[in-house]
Design an enzyme around this catalytic site. Structure first.
Site, PDB file in Angstrom:
ATOM      1  N   TYR A 197      -1.416  -0.741  10.268  1.00  0.00           N
ATOM      2  CA  TYR A 197      -1.672  -1.063   8.857  1.00  0.00           C
ATOM      3  C   TYR A 197      -0.441  -0.681   8.027  1.00  0.00           C
ATOM      4  O   TYR A 197       0.059  -1.471   7.215  1.00  0.00           O
ATOM      5  CB  TYR A 197      -2.909  -0.304   8.364  1.00  0.00           C
ATOM      6  CG  TYR A 197      -3.251  -0.536   6.906  1.00  0.00           C
ATOM      7  CD1 TYR A 197      -3.894  -1.696   6.503  1.00  0.00           C
ATOM      8  CD2 TYR A 197      -2.935   0.417   5.935  1.00  0.00           C
ATOM      9  CE1 TYR A 197      -4.209  -1.920   5.172  1.00  0.00           C
ATOM     10  CE2 TYR A 197      -3.244   0.202   4.602  1.00  0.00           C
ATOM     11  CZ  TYR A 197      -3.884  -0.960   4.216  1.00  0.00           C
ATOM     12  OH  TYR A 197      -4.190  -1.174   2.898  1.00  0.00           O
ATOM     13  N   SER A 221       0.860  -1.195   0.000  1.00  0.00           N
ATOM     14  CA  SER A 221       0.000   0.000   0.000  1.00  0.00           C
ATOM     15  C   SER A 221       0.888   1.234   0.000  1.00  0.00           C
ATOM     16  O   SER A 221       2.035   1.180   0.466  1.00  0.00           O
ATOM     17  CB  SER A 221      -0.862  -0.001   1.270  1.00  0.00           C
ATOM     18  OG  SER A 221      -1.533   1.234   1.424  1.00  0.00           O
TER      19      SER A 221
HETATM   20  P1  NAI Z   1     -11.757  -5.358  -0.195  1.00  0.00           P
HETATM   21  O1  NAI Z   1     -12.181  -5.207   1.220  1.00  0.00           O
HETATM   22  O2  NAI Z   1     -12.769  -5.257  -1.277  1.00  0.00           O
HETATM   23  O3  NAI Z   1     -10.971  -6.753  -0.403  1.00  0.00           O
HETATM   24  C1  NAI Z   1     -10.283  -7.432   0.611  1.00  0.00           C
HETATM   25  C2  NAI Z   1     -10.548  -8.926   0.420  1.00  0.00           C
HETATM   26  O4  NAI Z   1      -9.732  -9.670   1.334  1.00  0.00           O
HETATM   27  C3  NAI Z   1     -12.001  -9.320   0.706  1.00  0.00           C
HETATM   28  O5  NAI Z   1     -12.468 -10.177  -0.302  1.00  0.00           O
HETATM   29  C4  NAI Z   1     -11.910 -10.034   2.047  1.00  0.00           C
HETATM   30  O6  NAI Z   1     -12.958 -10.989   2.252  1.00  0.00           O
HETATM   31  C5  NAI Z   1     -10.529 -10.665   1.950  1.00  0.00           C
HETATM   32  N1  NAI Z   1      -9.936 -11.021   3.238  1.00  0.00           N
HETATM   33  C6  NAI Z   1      -9.683 -10.190   4.291  1.00  0.00           C
HETATM   34  N2  NAI Z   1      -9.147 -10.892   5.305  1.00  0.00           N
HETATM   35  C7  NAI Z   1      -9.039 -12.182   4.892  1.00  0.00           C
HETATM   36  C8  NAI Z   1      -8.570 -13.371   5.497  1.00  0.00           C
HETATM   37  N3  NAI Z   1      -8.095 -13.377   6.771  1.00  0.00           N
HETATM   38  N4  NAI Z   1      -8.589 -14.517   4.783  1.00  0.00           N
HETATM   39  C9  NAI Z   1      -9.081 -14.536   3.526  1.00  0.00           C
HETATM   40  N5  NAI Z   1      -9.563 -13.441   2.897  1.00  0.00           N
HETATM   41  C10 NAI Z   1      -9.540 -12.272   3.577  1.00  0.00           C
HETATM   42  O7  NAI Z   1     -10.648  -4.242  -0.396  1.00  0.00           O
HETATM   43  P2  NAI Z   1      -9.514  -4.040  -1.525  1.00  0.00           P
HETATM   44  O8  NAI Z   1      -9.298  -2.587  -1.571  1.00  0.00           O
HETATM   45  O9  NAI Z   1      -9.828  -4.771  -2.763  1.00  0.00           O
HETATM   46  O10 NAI Z   1      -8.267  -4.704  -0.797  1.00  0.00           O
HETATM   47  C11 NAI Z   1      -7.371  -5.587  -1.444  1.00  0.00           C
HETATM   48  C12 NAI Z   1      -5.968  -5.290  -0.963  1.00  0.00           C
HETATM   49  O11 NAI Z   1      -5.599  -3.970  -1.402  1.00  0.00           O
HETATM   50  C13 NAI Z   1      -5.788  -5.298   0.559  1.00  0.00           C
HETATM   51  O12 NAI Z   1      -4.578  -5.959   0.889  1.00  0.00           O
HETATM   52  C14 NAI Z   1      -5.684  -3.827   0.903  1.00  0.00           C
HETATM   53  O13 NAI Z   1      -4.961  -3.600   2.097  1.00  0.00           O
HETATM   54  C15 NAI Z   1      -4.987  -3.285  -0.327  1.00  0.00           C
HETATM   55  N6  NAI Z   1      -5.092  -1.841  -0.537  1.00  0.00           N
HETATM   56  C16 NAI Z   1      -6.279  -1.240  -0.910  1.00  0.00           C
HETATM   57  C17 NAI Z   1      -6.318   0.125  -1.137  1.00  0.00           C
HETATM   58  C18 NAI Z   1      -7.577   0.842  -1.574  1.00  0.00           C
HETATM   59  O14 NAI Z   1      -7.529   2.074  -1.765  1.00  0.00           O
HETATM   60  N7  NAI Z   1      -8.703   0.158  -1.752  1.00  0.00           N
HETATM   61  C19 NAI Z   1      -5.123   0.968  -0.962  1.00  0.00           C
HETATM   62  C20 NAI Z   1      -3.946   0.228  -0.597  1.00  0.00           C
HETATM   63  C21 NAI Z   1      -3.938  -1.116  -0.396  1.00  0.00           C
END
Ligand code: NAI
Length: 260
Positions: free
Chosen positions: A156, A143
């Protein structure tokens, strides 16, 4: 011809957001997809979306914090498709918006176990498979918060900075084994994670952006496709920002103390 024809790609956190967009794009480009997530309802929606296009995929319900389940995720991939070419360690959580002095230790464990240990575990079980088959690609989601400080998100940010260094170090460790390991550093992407918290305690990530708009999961998926494909055959150990210039300095402003 697709850029990932004949490849097998495992995507964690692919029930929603960046992971779902990536699973869809990778499958459009010819990869067989393993959807891995702990949210079965949304993950099965992703599975249906891939299959509706006539592409191959399976769903494995796993929690990336749990070693035995992550091992099962890799084993199931190899048992089903015979190999593992691309692992995308993407599952992540953000945690509450809170300053360091008030953080609950259990919240810390949850964030570190998901965002950092989860990436380690995926890599730990995938690398022996990739070594044995003669190569592979690992992509990790870090991130911009792992590069610039974000008040209220110290753990985080630390977890994501850890992902950057895990990526760089492991890339060097396996560079001579035809395994490329890179991470992306997104910021300001429109997903469930960046939605305003209904309780109002977490300020929205959807703050003013240099490009006067936010990024989409599909834009992030296109960067990941490049990194997963042979187009990026000499890109290794990199941490690539995809944040519309947010981390260049625009992000720097006085910290806003959460109401206690
Ligand atoms: P999101 O919340 O839509 O996706 C996260 C996914 O990870 C979900 O499908 C959730 O069910 C799954 N997940 C969470 N904990 C889990 C676990 N213990 N075991 C299995 N699955 C698990 O959000 P997004 O934005 O798509 O996030 C994806 C990645 O991108 C994350 O690592 C997040 O930290 C990173 N990120 C997102 C940013 C943004 O602006 N949306 C910015 C920087 C990083």
């Amino acid at each position: 011809m697709g850029k990932l024809d004949g490849k097998v790609a495992l995507v964690t956190g692919s029930a929603t957001g960046i992971g779902r967009a990536t699973a869809l794009l990778f499958s459009d480009e010819g990869a067989k997809i393993v959807i891995a997530d702990y949210a079965p309802k949304e993950a099965k929606e992703t599975l249906a979306m891939v299959k509706d296009k006539g592409n191959e995929a399976i769903f494995v319900e796993i929690d990336v914090r749990k070693s035995a389940e992550v091992r099962k995720m890799v084993d199931t991939t190899v048992d089903t498709y015979g190999r593992l070419d691309i692992l995308f360690n993407n599952a992540g959580i953000m945690g509450r918006w809170i300053f360091g002095g008030d953080i609950d230790e259990l919240d810390l464990d949850d964030i570190i176990d998901t965002n950092l240990k989860g990436v380690f575990l995926g890599s730990r079980y995938a690398i022996p498979v990739m070594v044995k088959q003669g190569g592979g690609v690992i992509l990790n989601t870090a991130s911009t918060a792992g590069m610039v400080s974000l008040p209220g998100q110290s753990i985080y940010g630390a977890s994501k900075a850890g992902v950057v260094m895990l990526t760089r170090t492991m890339a060097l460790e396996y560079a001579d084994m035809n395994i490329r390991i890179n991470c992306i550093c997104p910021g300001g992407i429109l997903t469930r994670m960046s939605e305003p918290d209904p309780s109002g305690t977490t300020p929205s990530f959807r703050q003013p952006q240099p490009m006067r708009r936010f990024g989409t999961p599909e834009e992030v998926a296109r960067l990941l496709l490049y990194l997963a494909s042979d187009d990026a055959s000499y890109v290794n150990g990199a941490a690539i920002t995809i944040d519309g210039a947010w981390s260049t300095g625009f992000a720097k402003r006085p910290p806003k103390r959460p109401a206690s």
